[in-house]
Design an enzyme around this catalytic site. Sequence first.
Site, short mmCIF file in Angstrom:
data_model
loop_
_atom_site.label_atom_id
_atom_site.label_comp_id
_atom_site.label_asym_id
_atom_site.label_seq_id
_atom_site.Cartn_x
_atom_site.Cartn_y
_atom_site.Cartn_z
N HIS A 1 98.14 55.19 9.72
CA HIS A 1 97.37 55.54 10.93
C HIS A 1 96.00 56.11 10.59
O HIS A 1 95.53 57.03 11.26
CB HIS A 1 98.16 56.54 11.79
CG HIS A 1 99.35 55.94 12.45
ND1 HIS A 1 99.26 55.23 13.62
CD2 HIS A 1 100.66 55.90 12.09
CE1 HIS A 1 100.47 54.80 13.97
NE2 HIS A 1 101.33 55.18 13.06
N ASP B 1 104.13 59.24 9.73
CA ASP B 1 104.98 58.22 10.36
C ASP B 1 104.46 56.82 10.06
O ASP B 1 103.29 56.61 9.75
CB ASP B 1 105.02 58.43 11.88
CG ASP B 1 103.64 58.37 12.50
OD1 ASP B 1 102.69 58.91 11.87
OD2 ASP B 1 103.48 57.79 13.57
N GLU B 2 105.36 55.86 10.18
CA GLU B 2 105.04 54.44 10.19
C GLU B 2 104.08 54.02 9.07
O GLU B 2 103.07 53.39 9.32
CB GLU B 2 104.42 54.05 11.53
CG GLU B 2 105.35 54.30 12.71
CD GLU B 2 104.76 53.81 14.02
OE1 GLU B 2 105.47 53.10 14.74
OE2 GLU B 2 103.61 54.16 14.33
N VAL B 3 104.42 54.36 7.84
CA VAL B 3 103.58 53.92 6.72
C VAL B 3 103.98 52.50 6.34
O VAL B 3 105.15 52.22 6.08
CB VAL B 3 103.74 54.85 5.50
CG1 VAL B 3 102.79 54.43 4.39
CG2 VAL B 3 103.51 56.29 5.91
#
Lengths: 536, 529
Positions: free
Chosen positions: A275, A334-336
Amino acid sequence: MEPRALRPPRLPGLLAALALLLAAQGPRASAARGPALWPLPLSVQTAPRVLHLSPDAFHIANDPLSQAGASCTLLQEAFRRYQNYIFGGPVLKHLPAKSRVKADVQQLLVSVVLDSECEMYPSITSDESYSLVVKEPVAFLKANRVWGVLRGLETFSQLVYQDTYGTYTVNESTITDSPRFPHRGILIDTARHFLPVKSILKTLDAMAFNKFNVLHWHIVDDQSFPYQSTTFPELSNKGSYSKSHVYTPNEVRSVIEYARLRGIRIIPEFDSPGHTQSWGKGQENLLTPCYGGHQPEISGPINPTLNTTYSFLCKLFKEISWVFPDQFIHLGGDEVEFECWESNPNIQKFMKQKGFGTDFRQLESFYMQKLLNIISTLKKGSIVWQEVFDNHVKLQQGTVVQVWKEEMYTNDLSAVTAAGFPVILSAPWYLDRISYGQDWRIYYAVEPLDFSGTQEQKKLVLGGEACLWGEYVDSTNLSPRLWPRASAIGERLWSGKEVRSLDDAYKRLTAHRCRMVRRGIAAEPLFTGYCDNVLK
Amino acid sequence: MAGAKLWLLLLLAGAFAGPAAALWPWPQYIQTSDWHYTISPHSFQFKYHVRSAAQSGCSVLDEAFQRYRDLLFGAESWQRPALTGEQHTSEKDSLVILVVTPGCDQLPSLESVENYTLTINNEQCFLLSETVWGALRGLETFSQLVWRSPEGTFFINKTEIEDFPRFPHRGLLLDTSRHYLPLHSILDTLDVMAYNKFNVFHWHLVDDSSFPYESFTFPELTRKGSYNPATHIYTAQDVKEVIEYARLRGIRVLAEFDTPGHTLSWGRGVSGLLTPCYSGSQPSGTFGPVNPILNSTYEFMNTFFLEVNSVFPDFYLHLGGDEVDFACWKSNPDVQAFMKKKGFGNDFKQLESFYIQTLLDIVSAYGKGYVVWQEVFDNKVKVLPDTIIQVWREEVPVSYLKELALITEAGFRALLSAPWYLNRISYGPDWEDFYRVDPLSFEGGPEQKALVIGGEACMWGEYVDSTNLVPRLWPRAGAVAERLWSNKVVTDPDFAFKRLAHFRCELLRRGVQAQPLSVGYCEQEFEQT
């Protein structure tokens, strides 16, 4: 109609009678005449005896015995605000103005018992409890700290209503109150869409009406970097949507102070290593260059293999720790996406060298651990999204894990608390996910402690957050999308576990949303009906 | 259409011509180039051509000129720059308007011609239209063509547009009964409708929940049926204002007084109007639809619609007729006796038909045309051949496309709303679903297709009031607006996304609280006041 299932001590007969009266109006249900408390306090005793207030003959003041005096501007400003909220209703003209009201309650005396903490910032351990006695001719509000006073003033303002003649009225009552959970947050996302400072301040107002105490400021993300850094000005110069889509240091300070005056903590989130596309625009070599099928200029998450990355992070978070006074910083995590890392030969080499094999979660852990260490050397606490825990990053004691994945979130709560980490729940409360009808009922029905675990584990649940992600939200639709839907979560996190009746909640929330509208918040309707006393 | 291929090329050319071609809805024919002219706000004027049938004093256009001036340049007064003596040949100092037929004081109608051509080239800056209504559409297009450089200079590109609507009825429904909408919310909506080239405001005035329309024949209707008779009503003056405000923007006001169902609020002010429901042999104290068996009902309707007829000047009225619940009628012994007498057996659709037919006769006698919801057709009510049937049910009794086929096969005109219920929200870019609909994609001959006169986006009010109306409407309703105005080949979602995202920023610039389509930003964001 179902009997009103209220938790003890119950609101007595008069209110029940009022409710019946209103129900008899059938589909023309309007905001109730009578107090509509939201969130419901721990203990409410309301007598049938009705007292009147007059705008000209009522004021809120410090009790001479209070530990907070006239120098406490936090309280002075709160007194002024609540005077306006209490008497903000319309003047009904066809009635003789002054003659009709004798002022039964002329004063609300406010007393802080312990050291007031007037100049401090609220924290996770702030005492928000208060007690309120409403009687003739003086009402009393007592709290250990100013934070409890703020909550009590809100409750007092909710006790006062206008009767059918427009007279300001309050029932004789006694209230003792304190929150069920200490962390009651709203997440806003200023990266997918920029939110003007005014919108943020309005949100803080509405949060105070709902006794929320944390603004989780997801300030930057892939799309834009509106935070103006003094250490790295290029981050926002190049990473913001435009020169006018930034938060200057002054603006950030004003948000923090505005929040403090309402007993609200600002927790900034600087989400990494994923992100972070917008970071790359103003900081060279920070992001991982992706190889292969991609075009060469494409980059992925932050490059975890370079020393320069960590010296950059060290400086940036040093600034952040100093700009944002709260004890906690949210580090994201998050969400790597691993594809870009996988494609990069230098990273592959680094993996081999470190003995990570092909397990990129170990690389992620490597990064997160270094970042967590930076934060602890800055004497701050860290909050991370649940992936950091799920991917077995070694966390220091006290690191807070935020659970956001909806499927089987109760299992996640069990796992995180079993490992001894404090937890914040968001999974069932993604308010950006809209649907037709009364979805607030679904948020309301959630019970955060409804997972398998010991008493000790349950104690690790600090609270929760309603998340309003910004993909489809900006200042045009923020308020009606947030309110009163977030209010359902506000009550879930403040009120007792047994406060669950949807019928009762519907009635109070309908009136509460009208109150928010009267106070200038564009809170959307729960269902068909109308608001009294709204001049629009 | 022979020119379709060439036309598509033009369409794509338009797509790459930068800010000048972010039009919404997309015009029928457009040719535009990168060549542009400056416009100087201090000297720019809208002018009537000497041969125009409309001249200064034409309220519709005089006021439109003022509005578009403000929209283009803001209300600020522009300083005349120091005279340099040189005259820019590339500057446009006026848009000349020529309207062919007079009619400034009339009302728009279903038959109004909205065609226009807009020519901006070296020789002229010219708007030609058959009627003032076409001129209004052209002015809107002109205002969307003008763009501003970062330095603040106004430009317009060399452009040739020939435009006309695909459908003559392009409506938006607002529901002022489930929640009252303040007058300013309605007027503001009319403004944004004009920006989208909508031309019908379907005003669902009253329903079960409340009766905000102030009737002078039956003042008790409002006094007892509104949420609050002091604040939550539309006075005769308010209604007049809405109609005139709409007229000045080329928008018709189609008033709906829905019966015999959806009428609980009527019953409070008119005793004996609604059917008393029974539980067993006793009246239960609750009421159902309008009582269709009493003469007094029709006397009331006769008088009430006489008033409605005089208040709402549009040729059409909407008479509702949807969702009649038969349970109450069934429970009532008097209704049962009436059914027997009439030979209706147990078929309550016949009773409904009886009511609707009597009502339609009343309204026809006043010289009005009418629109009804699809149930009236589904339940085989005998209606006049010029009745317009509005399709709102997506799947039942048949899919809405099949329903359109059936209605037009029976020779009736149809309006489509089923896929365009904007009150039904969901996560993500649902405007794409609205946009993808093609109202004519049903099986039927060209004569049948010709009977589809358009459609309406519906914003029902159960969960909508003035707090969330605007962001819920815009730009989602814009998708419907383009579908109803633009050529049927304009369907590319990427092309639409770019223009609609740009248009929503333009709406923000114009002060409209239109919500975002996706991530991103506008130069000017919405600031709360």
